[in-house]
Design a protein around this motif. Structure first.
Motif, PDB file in Angstrom:
ATOM      1  N   TYR A 150       0.360  -7.723  33.596  1.00  0.00           N
ATOM      2  CA  TYR A 150       0.474  -6.260  33.642  1.00  0.00           C
ATOM      3  C   TYR A 150       0.388  -5.675  32.231  1.00  0.00           C
ATOM      4  O   TYR A 150       1.004  -6.190  31.292  1.00  0.00           O
ATOM      5  N   ASN A 151      -0.379  -4.603  32.136  1.00  0.00           N
ATOM      6  CA  ASN A 151      -0.545  -3.914  30.854  1.00  0.00           C
ATOM      7  C   ASN A 151       0.115  -2.546  30.896  1.00  0.00           C
ATOM      8  O   ASN A 151       0.158  -1.895  31.945  1.00  0.00           O
ATOM      9  N   LEU A 152       0.617  -2.105  29.739  1.00  0.00           N
ATOM     10  CA  LEU A 152       1.156  -0.750  29.597  1.00  0.00           C
ATOM     11  C   LEU A 152       0.183   0.044  28.737  1.00  0.00           C
ATOM     12  O   LEU A 152       0.040  -0.218  27.542  1.00  0.00           O
ATOM     13  N   HIS A 153      -0.498   0.990  29.368  1.00  0.00           N
ATOM     14  CA  HIS A 153      -1.576   1.751  28.729  1.00  0.00           C
ATOM     15  C   HIS A 153      -1.110   3.171  28.451  1.00  0.00           C
ATOM     16  O   HIS A 153      -0.473   3.807  29.300  1.00  0.00           O
ATOM     17  N   GLY A 154      -1.456   3.700  27.273  1.00  0.00           N
ATOM     18  CA  GLY A 154      -0.948   4.999  26.845  1.00  0.00           C
ATOM     19  C   GLY A 154      -1.713   6.195  27.359  1.00  0.00           C
ATOM     20  O   GLY A 154      -2.061   7.103  26.587  1.00  0.00           O
ATOM     21  N   SER A 155      -1.971   6.226  28.653  1.00  0.00           N
ATOM     22  CA  SER A 155      -2.566   7.408  29.279  1.00  0.00           C
ATOM     23  C   SER A 155      -2.255   7.364  30.769  1.00  0.00           C
ATOM     24  O   SER A 155      -1.714   6.377  31.277  1.00  0.00           O
TER      25      SER A 155
END
Length: 324
Positions: free
Chosen positions: A105-110
């Motif tokens: 899982y990735n945490l993306h800034g948008s």
């Protein structure tokens, strides 16, 4: 006592990555290894160190510029059940992503699917967005396209800079980790497909992209300045071939410009062209295609920030001179 919770391999960098690790430590998550980056010598390192935080908490940590053979061996030894990624800049191989039994899982800034790609925070500010946020999504071999697990939005104020939004993003990363890690660990996290019809994608930004085009609307120029002001590379212009950084400025419309002392009215304003400098009542104003920009903080390259009315710029910021 052995931690019986699922083992996590964290790939993290920059302030959002630091925030992610900090929250995982607070939650007493079972972090088996952390991968981070070697700081680039030509980059202003304004953010807290993932590497130092991992070391301080006796967590195995490896830093490199990319996933190399040593990273592969450490990953195998860590045998993670979960991969989490937060602002890790290198490509994580598919062979890694398919290994953890509970997913990657990735945490993306948008707010995906909008603003896929690089520099999404700076792009959102530059484009004048009123809100953005953080998306936790499944990592696949198609960057930023996996199912959404969680999203949390927050406002972008008109005076927010790229740095301000990085800090808001970092706090939001903590919120999502706190609320959704238990669901990931128990394999009960929700999955929602992204709406491809709403997708937008933006590429990497480079320092050269900070050049100001005075034939633009003043709000567009203002948004560029605030998106890349300190600690980022900055917006800049030229006077007779010499670069000038504009670190902060305030937009003025026609109604705000005309009443200023020294401005003689509607007839006078028609004489100004894009990039023209107007020095009036100890204020330095630049004419844009639409509107005017009141300069607040400027600098020569590799020099300290100063007021545009300072001695260092007295020969430049004179009425009649032109930038661009």
């Amino acid at each position: 006592m052995t931690n019986q919770r699922p083992r996590i391999a964290l790939f993290a960098y920059s302030q959002p990555g630091f925030a992610c690790l900090e929250e995982l430590i607070k939650l007493k998550a079972n972090i088996s290894i952390v991968f981070t980056h070697i700081d680039a010598p030509d980059e202003e390192i304004w953010f807290d160190s993932v590497y130092s935080l991992a070391q301080k908490n006796n967590i195995t940590v490896y830093r490199s510029n990319k996933i190399d053979a040593a990273a592969l061996e450490l990953f195998k030894q860590a045998s993670p059940d979960i991969i989490l990624s937060a602002y890790y800049r290198a490509i994580i191989p598919d062979s890694f992503l398919t290994t953890p039994r509970l997913g990657a899982y990735n945490l993306h800034g948008s707010l995906l699917p909008k603003y896929r790609g690089r520099a999404c925070i700076n792009w959102a500010v530059l484009k004048g967005e009123k809100q953005t946020g953080v998306t936790m999504h499944v990592m696949t071999n198609r960057a930023d396209k996996g199912d959404i697990i969680a999203q949390e939005a927050f406002p972008i104020k008109f005076t927010d800079t790229g740095h301000d939004i990085f800090l808001k993003t970092s706090q939001t990363v903590k919120n999502i980790i706190k609320n959704y890690l238990p669901l990931i660990e128990s394999s009960t996290a929700p999955h929602f497909p992204q709406d491809e019809s709403q997708a937008t994608k933006f590429g990497r930004r480079r320092p050269a992209d900070g050049i100001i085009n005075w034939d633009s609307d003043v709000i567009d120029i203002y948004n560029l300045i605030r998106s890349v002001t300190h600690p980022f590379p900055g917006a800049f212009t030229f006077y007779k071939g010499k670069k000038i950084f504009i670190w902060w400025a305030v937009p003025l419309d026609e109604k705000e410009f005309i009443p200023l002392p020294g401005v003689q009215g509607a007839k006078n304003k028609l004489e100004y062209k894009s990039g023209d400098i107007i020095n009036t009542n100890n204020k330095i104003i630049i004419k844009c295609q639409h509107g005017y920009l009141l300069l607040k903080t400027v600098a020569h390259p590799h020099d300290i920030d100063c007021l545009p009315t300072s001695k260092a710029f007295s020969a430049i910021f004179k009425t009649g001179n032109q930038l661009g």
